[in-house]
Each structure stands twice: as structure tokens, then as C-alpha cells.
Design a protein around this motif. Structure first.
Motif, short mmCIF file in Angstrom:
data_model
loop_
_atom_site.label_atom_id
_atom_site.label_comp_id
_atom_site.label_asym_id
_atom_site.label_seq_id
_atom_site.Cartn_x
_atom_site.Cartn_y
_atom_site.Cartn_z
N GLU A 70 0.82 -1.22 0.00
CA GLU A 70 0.00 0.00 0.00
C GLU A 70 0.85 1.28 0.00
O GLU A 70 0.36 2.35 -0.27
CB GLU A 70 -1.02 0.01 1.16
CG GLU A 70 -0.44 -0.07 2.56
CD GLU A 70 -0.15 -1.51 3.03
OE1 GLU A 70 -0.13 -2.43 2.18
OE2 GLU A 70 0.09 -1.67 4.24
N GLU A 71 2.16 1.14 0.27
CA GLU A 71 3.04 2.31 0.22
C GLU A 71 3.54 2.58 -1.20
O GLU A 71 4.19 3.58 -1.46
CB GLU A 71 4.28 2.08 1.10
CG GLU A 71 4.05 2.35 2.55
CD GLU A 71 5.36 2.29 3.33
OE1 GLU A 71 6.43 2.56 2.74
OE2 GLU A 71 5.28 1.95 4.51
N LEU A 72 3.28 1.62 -2.10
CA LEU A 72 3.90 1.70 -3.42
C LEU A 72 2.92 2.13 -4.51
O LEU A 72 1.73 1.82 -4.45
CB LEU A 72 4.48 0.33 -3.81
CG LEU A 72 5.65 -0.13 -2.96
CD1 LEU A 72 5.97 -1.59 -3.26
CD2 LEU A 72 6.87 0.74 -3.21
N PHE A 73 3.46 2.80 -5.50
CA PHE A 73 2.67 3.22 -6.66
C PHE A 73 3.34 2.62 -7.90
O PHE A 73 4.46 2.99 -8.25
CB PHE A 73 2.64 4.74 -6.75
CG PHE A 73 1.63 5.26 -7.74
CD1 PHE A 73 0.41 5.77 -7.30
CD2 PHE A 73 1.89 5.24 -9.11
CE1 PHE A 73 -0.54 6.24 -8.21
CE2 PHE A 73 0.95 5.70 -10.03
CZ PHE A 73 -0.26 6.20 -9.56
N ILE A 74 2.66 1.68 -8.56
CA ILE A 74 3.26 0.96 -9.69
C ILE A 74 2.49 1.26 -10.97
O ILE A 74 1.28 1.03 -11.06
CB ILE A 74 3.27 -0.57 -9.44
CG1 ILE A 74 3.85 -0.91 -8.05
CG2 ILE A 74 4.03 -1.30 -10.57
CD1 ILE A 74 5.28 -0.48 -7.82
N THR A 75 3.25 1.72 -11.97
CA THR A 75 2.67 2.02 -13.28
C THR A 75 3.17 1.01 -14.31
O THR A 75 4.35 0.67 -14.32
CB THR A 75 3.13 3.43 -13.75
OG1 THR A 75 2.69 4.39 -12.81
CG2 THR A 75 2.56 3.76 -15.14
N THR A 76 2.27 0.57 -15.19
CA THR A 76 2.72 -0.12 -16.39
C THR A 76 1.86 0.35 -17.58
O THR A 76 0.95 1.16 -17.40
CB THR A 76 2.77 -1.66 -16.22
OG1 THR A 76 3.51 -2.20 -17.32
CG2 THR A 76 1.40 -2.30 -16.15
N LYS A 77 2.22 -0.14 -18.78
CA LYS A 77 1.60 0.45 -19.99
C LYS A 77 1.28 -0.63 -21.01
O LYS A 77 2.02 -1.62 -21.11
CB LYS A 77 2.58 1.45 -20.64
CG LYS A 77 3.24 2.39 -19.65
CD LYS A 77 4.22 3.35 -20.27
CE LYS A 77 5.02 4.09 -19.20
NZ LYS A 77 6.29 3.47 -18.82
N VAL A 78 0.23 -0.38 -21.76
CA VAL A 78 -0.14 -1.31 -22.83
C VAL A 78 0.65 -0.93 -24.09
O VAL A 78 0.68 0.24 -24.50
CB VAL A 78 -1.67 -1.36 -23.09
CG1 VAL A 78 -2.27 0.01 -23.36
CG2 VAL A 78 -1.99 -2.32 -24.24
N TRP A 79 1.32 -1.93 -24.67
CA TRP A 79 2.16 -1.67 -25.84
C TRP A 79 1.33 -1.56 -27.12
O TRP A 79 0.20 -2.04 -27.21
CB TRP A 79 3.27 -2.73 -25.96
CG TRP A 79 4.20 -2.41 -27.10
CD1 TRP A 79 4.44 -3.17 -28.21
CD2 TRP A 79 4.98 -1.22 -27.25
NE1 TRP A 79 5.33 -2.50 -29.04
CE2 TRP A 79 5.67 -1.30 -28.49
CE3 TRP A 79 5.14 -0.05 -26.47
CZ2 TRP A 79 6.51 -0.28 -28.96
CZ3 TRP A 79 5.98 0.97 -26.93
CH2 TRP A 79 6.66 0.84 -28.17
N ASN A 80 1.92 -0.93 -28.12
CA ASN A 80 1.26 -0.61 -29.38
C ASN A 80 0.59 -1.80 -30.06
O ASN A 80 -0.54 -1.70 -30.54
CB ASN A 80 2.28 0.03 -30.33
CG ASN A 80 2.88 1.29 -29.73
OD1 ASN A 80 2.36 1.82 -28.75
ND2 ASN A 80 3.96 1.79 -30.30
N ASP A 81 1.28 -2.95 -30.10
CA ASP A 81 0.72 -4.13 -30.78
C ASP A 81 -0.53 -4.66 -30.08
O ASP A 81 -1.26 -5.46 -30.65
CB ASP A 81 1.74 -5.29 -30.77
CG ASP A 81 2.95 -4.95 -31.61
OD1 ASP A 81 2.85 -4.03 -32.43
OD2 ASP A 81 4.00 -5.62 -31.43
N ASP A 82 -0.70 -4.28 -28.82
CA ASP A 82 -1.83 -4.80 -28.04
C ASP A 82 -3.00 -3.83 -28.01
O ASP A 82 -3.96 -4.03 -27.26
CB ASP A 82 -1.37 -5.12 -26.61
CG ASP A 82 -0.41 -6.29 -26.59
OD1 ASP A 82 -0.66 -7.26 -27.33
OD2 ASP A 82 0.59 -6.23 -25.84
N GLN A 83 -2.92 -2.75 -28.79
CA GLN A 83 -4.05 -1.81 -28.78
C GLN A 83 -5.30 -2.46 -29.36
O GLN A 83 -5.23 -3.39 -30.18
CB GLN A 83 -3.68 -0.54 -29.55
CG GLN A 83 -2.80 0.38 -28.71
CD GLN A 83 -3.02 1.86 -29.03
OE1 GLN A 83 -4.07 2.25 -29.52
NE2 GLN A 83 -2.03 2.66 -28.73
N GLY A 84 -6.47 -1.93 -28.95
CA GLY A 84 -7.76 -2.50 -29.31
C GLY A 84 -8.39 -3.04 -28.03
O GLY A 84 -7.67 -3.38 -27.09
#
Ligand code: NDP
Length: 276
Positions: A70-84
Motif C-alpha cells: 500500500e506504500e507503493l505506486f506501480i505504473t505499467t503500460k499497454v504496448w502498441n501491438d496490443d491496442q484494441g
């Protein structure tokens, strides 16, 4: 203020002002050790992406660090090939499994890729993940003003963040102003210009006068523009140095001098054409 200090996003979630970036950090031992060093130095925010290939190592480091989730803030991202729509939902599950987390704090569309015309469908998937409680906030990355305008026409949940290349040589005051007016927080990638302009006369001059380093001056410039910033390093001395930015201030004059370095110079690709 310190590395735990945060700012409230438009949905009420708090995001630490400084995040630890792991782009181009090799998966396995190097990512693992870098994230551990960062967490030990007090960072509480990590920025990864599926394309970086190191989500698994980030997750392992988080668990081994003993820092409460709960102390942490984690970001990740959807890559271009996986759009849709469907592909994004699947890609999210894969990222979540690699990270080994129940919930992600921030999930971003990595690039708008306007030529493929999928970012609105992709964003609908992010909205579903948000409504289902699998992500605590959603946003975008590398969106220019006109991409945001397009997205805001149909978005039912406002993006909390726009993560873009941002440093004095690519100041983008209009984008900053647009985001401010729309309550979308700007977040800086390559805040250290990937190390390329740390020797710039103006930047180094300010740093020397203040007894700081160029890297610290660049990160402080972000904070004083109220921009969340994401320095990356695999070296312990740099990781610690990049965290010592709360004990000094840039004067209005220094801020202006840094702002005036703007040349619209990109280190990364132009979001209007990048379809990688
Ligand atoms: P940065 O601007 O953070 O620069 C990293 C480079 O600077 C490394 O070579 C590092 O080397 C060096 N460095 C770090 N600290 C210091 C210091 N104190 N003194 C001297 N050199 C230093 O580059 P990134 O492009 O990685 O951007 C940061 C983060 O932003 C990424 O890691 C990623 O999380 C995110 N990002 C997002 C993108 C997007 O499309 N959304 C695109 C690119 C990045 P060393 O390891 O030797 O310290």
C-alpha cells in the motif's frame, strides 16, 4: 517534502512526485537490484511497461523489498501491438501476472498511434479495468493536445496522467497548460535528457552556482512546474543523488533561463508518426 511526497490525481489517488524509471534496464539481476536500491533509497513509485520486458523483475524486487504494497505506486503500460479493446484486456492480464500484483496503480496507453485509430477502443478497455477495480487509475502517454482533445470527446473516465518526453529542450508549455486546464497531470519521461544535456552550459552553470548537479536541477525544474518526474539509473550514487531534490529551490530567473532552452528537441519519436 521527500520521495514519499505525493500529489492528488483527478480521481483522488495520490501519486509520489518522483518515480523510478526502468526503461532499457535489462530484466533479471540488473532490474531487480536497481529497484531494490531505489526502494531502499526511499522511492515509492516505479514506472515500467510491458515493452521494457522487465515487469517480472520489478515484481520480484517489490516483494523482496518488504515495503508494504500500500506504500507503493506501480505504473505499467499497454504496448502498441496490443491496442484494441479485447487485446488490451488480455495484455493487461499478462502484465498483472508478470508483476505478480492484484492491482496496478496506474495503467497507461503507451503511444497514441493515430494512424491505426485504435486509442479510443484501447481506452474503453482501460475504463473497464478501472470500473472492475483492477487498476486504481488510468491515463495516457505521448499524447499531444489534439490526441487528448479527440480522446476527451468520448472518454467516460478522465485520464489522470499524460506521460510525455519533457525536459527544458522540449518544454511544451502549450501541452502543459492544456493538461493543467483539464486537470490531467503531466508526467516527465527522459527528465534527465538520457544524460545527453547534463553538460549544457546553462544547466551546468545553475547547478554549480547552487552546489547541485545538473541532474538535480533538471528534476527540480519538473517539480517546480508541478510535473511528476521519472528519473532512471542503475547506479546507487545516481539513484540517491536524484532523490536529493527537495532541499533547494530554483529562482524565477533560473526557471526562466531553463524554460528558454526550449528547442522543441525530441530524444524519442514524434507521437504523431510513431507506430513502432
Ligand atoms: P533519463 O532521462 O531518466 O536518463 C537516464 C540516463 O541518465 C541513464 O543513462 C543514467 O545512467 C543517466 N543518469 C541518471 N542519473 C544520473 C545522474 N545523477 N548523473 C548522471 N547521469 C545520470 O532517461 P529515460 O529515457 O530512461 O527516462 C526515464 C523514465 O521515463 C524511463 O526509465 C521510463 O520509465 C520512462 N519513459 C517512458 C517513455 C514513454 O514512452 N512513456 C519513453 C522513455 C522513458 P546511469 O544508469 O549510469 O545512472
Amino acid at each position: 517534502m521527500d520521495l514519499r511526497s505525493s500529489v492528488e490525481l483527478n480521481n483522488g489517488l495520490a501519486i509520489p512526485w518522483v518515480g523510478f524509471g526502468v526503461f532499457q534496464v535489462p530484466p533479471g539481476e540488473v532490474t531487480y537490484r536497481s529497484v531494490i536500491m531505489a526502494l531502499e533509497a526511499g522511492y515509492r513509485h516505479v514506472d515500467t511497461a510491458s515493452i521494457y520486458g522487465n515487469e517480472k523483475s520489478v515484481g520480484e524486487a517489490i516483494r523482496a523489498s518488504g515495503v508494504p504494497r500500500e506504500e507503493l505506486f506501480i505504473t505499467t503500460k499497454v504496448w502498441n501491438d496490443d491496442q484494441g479493446y479485447e487485446k488490451t484486456l488480455k495484455a493487461f492480464e499478462a502484465s498483472r501476472a508478470r508483476l505478480g500484483l492484484d492491482r496496478i496503480d496506474l495503467y497507461l496507453i503507451h503511444w497514441p498511434m493515430p494512424s491505426r485509430g485504435l486509442f479510443k477502443d484501447t481506452y474503453r478497455a482501460l475504463e473497464k479495468l478501472y470500473r472492475d477495480g483492477l487498476v486504481r487509475s488510468i491515463g495516457v502517454s505521448n499524447f499531444l493536445v489534439h490526441h487528448l482533445e479527440e480522446l476527451l470527446k468520448t472518454a467516460e473516465v478522465k485520464p489522470v496522467i499524460n506521460q510525455v518526453e519533457f525536459h527544458p529542450l522540449l518544454f511544451q508549455p502549450k501541452l502543459l497548460d492544456f493538461c493543467r486546464r483539464n486537470d490531467i497531470r503531466l508526467e516527465a519521461w527522459s527528465p534527465l535528457t538520457r544524460g545527453r544535456f547534463l553538460d549544457h552550459t546553462v544547466i551546468r552553470g545553475i547547478a554549480e552556482r547552487l552546489g547541485k548537479t545538473s541532474a538535480q536541477v533538471l528534476l527540480r525544474w519538473d517539480l517546480q512546474h508541478e510535473v511528476v518526474t521519472l528519473p532512471r539509473s542503475t547506479k546507487e550514487n545516481h539513484i540517491k543523488e536524484n532523490a536529493r531534490i527537495f532541499d533547494f529551490e530554483l529562482s524565477d530567473e533560473d526557471m526562466k533561463a531553463l524554460n528558454s532552452l526550449d528547442e522543441g528537441r525530441r530524444i524519442g519519436p514524434n507521437p504523431d508518426v510513431f507506430a513502432g
